[in-house]
Motif scaffolding. Structure first.
Motif, PDB file in Angstrom:
ATOM      1  N   ARG A   1       0.816  -1.217   0.000  1.00  0.00           N
ATOM      2  CA  ARG A   1       0.000   0.000   0.000  1.00  0.00           C
ATOM      3  C   ARG A   1       0.847   1.264   0.000  1.00  0.00           C
ATOM      4  O   ARG A   1       0.384   2.351  -0.360  1.00  0.00           O
ATOM      5  CB  ARG A   1      -0.957   0.003   1.196  1.00  0.00           C
ATOM      6  N   THR A   2       2.136   1.128   0.369  1.00  0.00           N
ATOM      7  CA  THR A   2       3.033   2.281   0.389  1.00  0.00           C
ATOM      8  C   THR A   2       3.802   2.466  -0.915  1.00  0.00           C
ATOM      9  O   THR A   2       4.512   3.453  -1.085  1.00  0.00           O
ATOM     10  CB  THR A   2       4.058   2.131   1.526  1.00  0.00           C
ATOM     11  N   ALA A   3       3.694   1.513  -1.846  1.00  0.00           N
ATOM     12  CA  ALA A   3       4.516   1.544  -3.056  1.00  0.00           C
ATOM     13  C   ALA A   3       4.058   2.631  -4.024  1.00  0.00           C
ATOM     14  O   ALA A   3       2.876   2.953  -4.105  1.00  0.00           O
ATOM     15  CB  ALA A   3       4.491   0.182  -3.738  1.00  0.00           C
ATOM     16  N   MET A   4       5.004   3.159  -4.781  1.00  0.00           N
ATOM     17  CA  MET A   4       4.711   4.248  -5.715  1.00  0.00           C
ATOM     18  C   MET A   4       5.003   3.895  -7.166  1.00  0.00           C
ATOM     19  O   MET A   4       4.754   4.701  -8.061  1.00  0.00           O
ATOM     20  CB  MET A   4       5.487   5.502  -5.318  1.00  0.00           C
ATOM     21  N   GLY A   5       5.557   2.727  -7.426  1.00  0.00           N
ATOM     22  CA  GLY A   5       5.721   2.254  -8.791  1.00  0.00           C
ATOM     23  C   GLY A   5       6.506   3.200  -9.679  1.00  0.00           C
ATOM     24  O   GLY A   5       7.616   3.629  -9.342  1.00  0.00           O
ATOM     25  N   GLU A   6       5.929   3.528 -10.836  1.00  0.00           N
ATOM     26  CA  GLU A   6       6.629   4.344 -11.833  1.00  0.00           C
ATOM     27  C   GLU A   6       7.045   5.709 -11.289  1.00  0.00           C
ATOM     28  O   GLU A   6       8.081   6.250 -11.695  1.00  0.00           O
ATOM     29  CB  GLU A   6       5.743   4.541 -13.061  1.00  0.00           C
ATOM     30  N   ILE A   7       6.236   6.277 -10.402  1.00  0.00           N
ATOM     31  CA  ILE A   7       6.596   7.566  -9.807  1.00  0.00           C
ATOM     32  C   ILE A   7       7.941   7.457  -9.106  1.00  0.00           C
ATOM     33  O   ILE A   7       8.821   8.309  -9.257  1.00  0.00           O
ATOM     34  CB  ILE A   7       5.509   8.033  -8.819  1.00  0.00           C
ATOM     35  N   ALA A   8       8.102   6.383  -8.329  1.00  0.00           N
ATOM     36  CA  ALA A   8       9.356   6.164  -7.608  1.00  0.00           C
ATOM     37  C   ALA A   8      10.501   5.849  -8.557  1.00  0.00           C
ATOM     38  O   ALA A   8      11.603   6.385  -8.419  1.00  0.00           O
ATOM     39  CB  ALA A   8       9.186   5.047  -6.592  1.00  0.00           C
ATOM     40  N   TRP A   9      10.248   4.981  -9.530  1.00  0.00           N
ATOM     41  CA  TRP A   9      11.331   4.553 -10.420  1.00  0.00           C
ATOM     42  C   TRP A   9      11.869   5.691 -11.261  1.00  0.00           C
ATOM     43  O   TRP A   9      13.069   5.741 -11.569  1.00  0.00           O
ATOM     44  CB  TRP A   9      10.873   3.389 -11.285  1.00  0.00           C
ATOM     45  N   ASP A  10      11.027   6.630 -11.638  1.00  0.00           N
ATOM     46  CA  ASP A  10      11.516   7.795 -12.363  1.00  0.00           C
ATOM     47  C   ASP A  10      12.537   8.561 -11.522  1.00  0.00           C
ATOM     48  O   ASP A  10      13.592   8.980 -12.008  1.00  0.00           O
ATOM     49  CB  ASP A  10      10.351   8.705 -12.748  1.00  0.00           C
ATOM     50  N   ALA A  11      12.231   8.718 -10.235  1.00  0.00           N
ATOM     51  CA  ALA A  11      13.162   9.399  -9.334  1.00  0.00           C
ATOM     52  C   ALA A  11      14.388   8.541  -9.043  1.00  0.00           C
ATOM     53  O   ALA A  11      15.506   9.062  -8.938  1.00  0.00           O
ATOM     54  CB  ALA A  11      12.457   9.773  -8.032  1.00  0.00           C
ATOM     55  N   VAL A  12      14.202   7.223  -8.892  1.00  0.00           N
ATOM     56  CA  VAL A  12      15.329   6.325  -8.606  1.00  0.00           C
ATOM     57  C   VAL A  12      16.393   6.438  -9.687  1.00  0.00           C
ATOM     58  O   VAL A  12      17.598   6.498  -9.406  1.00  0.00           O
ATOM     59  CB  VAL A  12      14.845   4.872  -8.450  1.00  0.00           C
ATOM     60  N   ASP A  13      15.971   6.466 -10.938  1.00  0.00           N
ATOM     61  CA  ASP A  13      16.935   6.605 -12.035  1.00  0.00           C
ATOM     62  C   ASP A  13      17.733   7.899 -11.897  1.00  0.00           C
ATOM     63  O   ASP A  13      18.955   7.926 -12.125  1.00  0.00           O
ATOM     64  CB  ASP A  13      16.212   6.585 -13.380  1.00  0.00           C
ATOM     65  N   ARG A  14      17.057   8.964 -11.521  1.00  0.00           N
ATOM     66  CA  ARG A  14      17.743  10.255 -11.362  1.00  0.00           C
ATOM     67  C   ARG A  14      18.645  10.243 -10.129  1.00  0.00           C
ATOM     68  O   ARG A  14      19.750  10.800 -10.148  1.00  0.00           O
ATOM     69  CB  ARG A  14      16.715  11.379 -11.265  1.00  0.00           C
ATOM     70  N   ILE A  15      18.172   9.619  -9.052  1.00  0.00           N
ATOM     71  CA  ILE A  15      18.984   9.525  -7.833  1.00  0.00           C
ATOM     72  C   ILE A  15      20.250   8.730  -8.094  1.00  0.00           C
ATOM     73  O   ILE A  15      21.343   9.090  -7.638  1.00  0.00           O
ATOM     74  CB  ILE A  15      18.167   8.897  -6.687  1.00  0.00           C
ATOM     75  N   ALA A  16      20.131   7.620  -8.829  1.00  0.00           N
ATOM     76  CA  ALA A  16      21.298   6.784  -9.115  1.00  0.00           C
ATOM     77  C   ALA A  16      22.377   7.586  -9.831  1.00  0.00           C
ATOM     78  O   ALA A  16      23.571   7.521  -9.481  1.00  0.00           O
ATOM     79  CB  ALA A  16      20.883   5.572  -9.949  1.00  0.00           C
ATOM     80  N   ALA A  17      21.982   8.346 -10.837  1.00  0.00           N
ATOM     81  CA  ALA A  17      22.946   9.168 -11.574  1.00  0.00           C
ATOM     82  C   ALA A  17      23.532  10.262 -10.678  1.00  0.00           C
ATOM     83  O   ALA A  17      24.734  10.566 -10.742  1.00  0.00           O
ATOM     84  CB  ALA A  17      22.278   9.783 -12.802  1.00  0.00           C
ATOM     85  N   PHE A  18      22.684  10.838  -9.834  1.00  0.00           N
ATOM     86  CA  PHE A  18      23.144  11.891  -8.930  1.00  0.00           C
ATOM     87  C   PHE A  18      24.146  11.343  -7.913  1.00  0.00           C
ATOM     88  O   PHE A  18      25.163  11.991  -7.621  1.00  0.00           O
ATOM     89  CB  PHE A  18      21.948  12.515  -8.220  1.00  0.00           C
ATOM     90  N   LEU A  19      23.892  10.162  -7.373  1.00  0.00           N
ATOM     91  CA  LEU A  19      24.817   9.573  -6.406  1.00  0.00           C
ATOM     92  C   LEU A  19      26.157   9.255  -7.051  1.00  0.00           C
ATOM     93  O   LEU A  19      27.215   9.447  -6.431  1.00  0.00           O
ATOM     94  CB  LEU A  19      24.208   8.300  -5.800  1.00  0.00           C
ATOM     95  N   GLU A  20      26.130   8.789  -8.274  1.00  0.00           N
ATOM     96  CA  GLU A  20      27.389   8.527  -8.983  1.00  0.00           C
ATOM     97  C   GLU A  20      28.187   9.818  -9.124  1.00  0.00           C
ATOM     98  O   GLU A  20      29.408   9.840  -8.925  1.00  0.00           O
ATOM     99  CB  GLU A  20      27.096   7.921 -10.354  1.00  0.00           C
ATOM    100  N   PHE A  21      27.491  10.896  -9.460  1.00  0.00           N
ATOM    101  CA  PHE A  21      28.150  12.192  -9.577  1.00  0.00           C
ATOM    102  C   PHE A  21      28.723  12.630  -8.229  1.00  0.00           C
ATOM    103  O   PHE A  21      29.871  13.088  -8.148  1.00  0.00           O
ATOM    104  CB  PHE A  21      27.169  13.233 -10.093  1.00  0.00           C
ATOM    105  N   ALA A  22      27.924  12.519  -7.165  1.00  0.00           N
ATOM    106  CA  ALA A  22      28.378  12.953  -5.840  1.00  0.00           C
ATOM    107  C   ALA A  22      29.610  12.174  -5.398  1.00  0.00           C
ATOM    108  O   ALA A  22      30.600  12.760  -4.934  1.00  0.00           O
ATOM    109  CB  ALA A  22      27.249  12.790  -4.828  1.00  0.00           C
ATOM    110  N   ARG A  23      29.563  10.863  -5.536  1.00  0.00           N
ATOM    111  CA  ARG A  23      30.714  10.047  -5.147  1.00  0.00           C
ATOM    112  C   ARG A  23      31.943  10.385  -5.981  1.00  0.00           C
ATOM    113  O   ARG A  23      33.063  10.392  -5.475  1.00  0.00           O
ATOM    114  CB  ARG A  23      30.361   8.570  -5.277  1.00  0.00           C
ATOM    115  N   GLY A  24      31.719  10.667  -7.271  1.00  0.00           N
ATOM    116  CA  GLY A  24      32.831  11.039  -8.138  1.00  0.00           C
ATOM    117  C   GLY A  24      33.479  12.353  -7.743  1.00  0.00           C
ATOM    118  O   GLY A  24      34.624  12.623  -8.128  1.00  0.00           O
ATOM    119  N   ASN A  25      32.761  13.164  -6.982  1.00  0.00           N
ATOM    120  CA  ASN A  25      33.294  14.420  -6.480  1.00  0.00           C
ATOM    121  C   ASN A  25      33.602  14.357  -4.986  1.00  0.00           C
ATOM    122  O   ASN A  25      33.723  15.393  -4.318  1.00  0.00           O
ATOM    123  CB  ASN A  25      32.315  15.561  -6.783  1.00  0.00           C
ATOM    124  N   ASP A  26      33.728  13.131  -4.480  1.00  0.00           N
ATOM    125  CA  ASP A  26      34.132  12.888  -3.084  1.00  0.00           C
ATOM    126  C   ASP A  26      33.179  13.500  -2.063  1.00  0.00           C
ATOM    127  O   ASP A  26      33.605  13.924  -0.977  1.00  0.00           O
ATOM    128  CB  ASP A  26      35.560  13.395  -2.834  1.00  0.00           C
TER     129      ASP A  26
END
Length: 223
Positions: free
Chosen positions: A66-91
């Protein structure tokens, strides 16, 4: 200039109040509600299986959790994944929270795990919490102070719930808060937009993700 995704909800009077009272330039008048310091940390809020669910429309996703958000969440997850890669790459350090509902006896249950695309690295901290704010009943504040963090870059969910509660508490503890708006999500579109509006007016910098990345990249150049 940042695209304000809540603009379509505002009346003409709302827009005039924001401009005339100076919220568009300065935020809240009672305290310094906007800014970004020199030692940021990214905090990933509750991007877990029971909240994300399958990559399907939300009305299908809630049939399993009942708490799941499906596509709404996955759209953000894809963006978060790329953002985290960027953040880690900049220490830039990254930490996580997980919500552990009282209905779960096993904190290692599969439902409570952070989804794979944004899973923590082995050396990154994961804080379990029982309530909305990442500060309540946890050692987050001690962790931030120990590492001289002055700015939290918050991503995850939900905009109107755990992200907002954490943002308010962070600001009240003296931290700057930066919100990359594409990396934050909520099951209700109106709640998402209004939540971002409220936090922008009173508690945080709300920016597009590429603007936040430019800020994080500048930290490397200053070090």
């Amino acid at each position: 200039m940042t695209k304000r995704i809540w603009e379509d909800l505002l009346t003409e009077q709302d827009k005039r109040v924001i401009e005339k009272a100076g919220y568009d330039k300065e935020g809240a008048s009672s305290w310094e509600s906007r800014g970004a310091g020199s030692n940021p940390m990214v905090l990933v809020i509750d991007v877990q299986e029971l909240i994300v669910g399958d990559n399907v429309p939300i009305l299908e996703a809630v049939e399993e959790h009942r708490t799941a958000m499906g596509e709404i969440a996955w759209d953000a997850v894809d963006r978060i994944a790329a953002f985290l890669e960027f953040a880690r790459g900049n220490d830039i350090p990254v930490s996580y929270t997980r919500v552990v509902p009282s209905s779960y006896d096993d904190p290692n249950h599969d439902d409570l795990q952070i989804v794979d695309p944004v899973a923590p690295e082995p050396d990154e901290t994961v804080i379990d919490k029982s309530y909305a704010s990442a500060f309540y009943g946890t050692d987050l504040l001690a962790q931030l102070n120990r590492n001289d963090v002055d700015t939290l870059v918050v991503v995850g969910n939900s905009t109107s719930g755990c992200v907002r509660a954490t943002t308010v508490d962070a600001q009240q503890h003296g931290f700057d808060v930066v919100l990359p708006q594409e990396c934050i999500f909520d099951r209700i579109e109106a709640s998402h937009k209004i939540g971002l509006l409220d936090m922008w007016m009173k508690y945080a910098e709300v920016l597009e993700t590429d603007e936040v990345e430019a800020y994080l990249e500048s930290m490397e150049h200053e070090s």
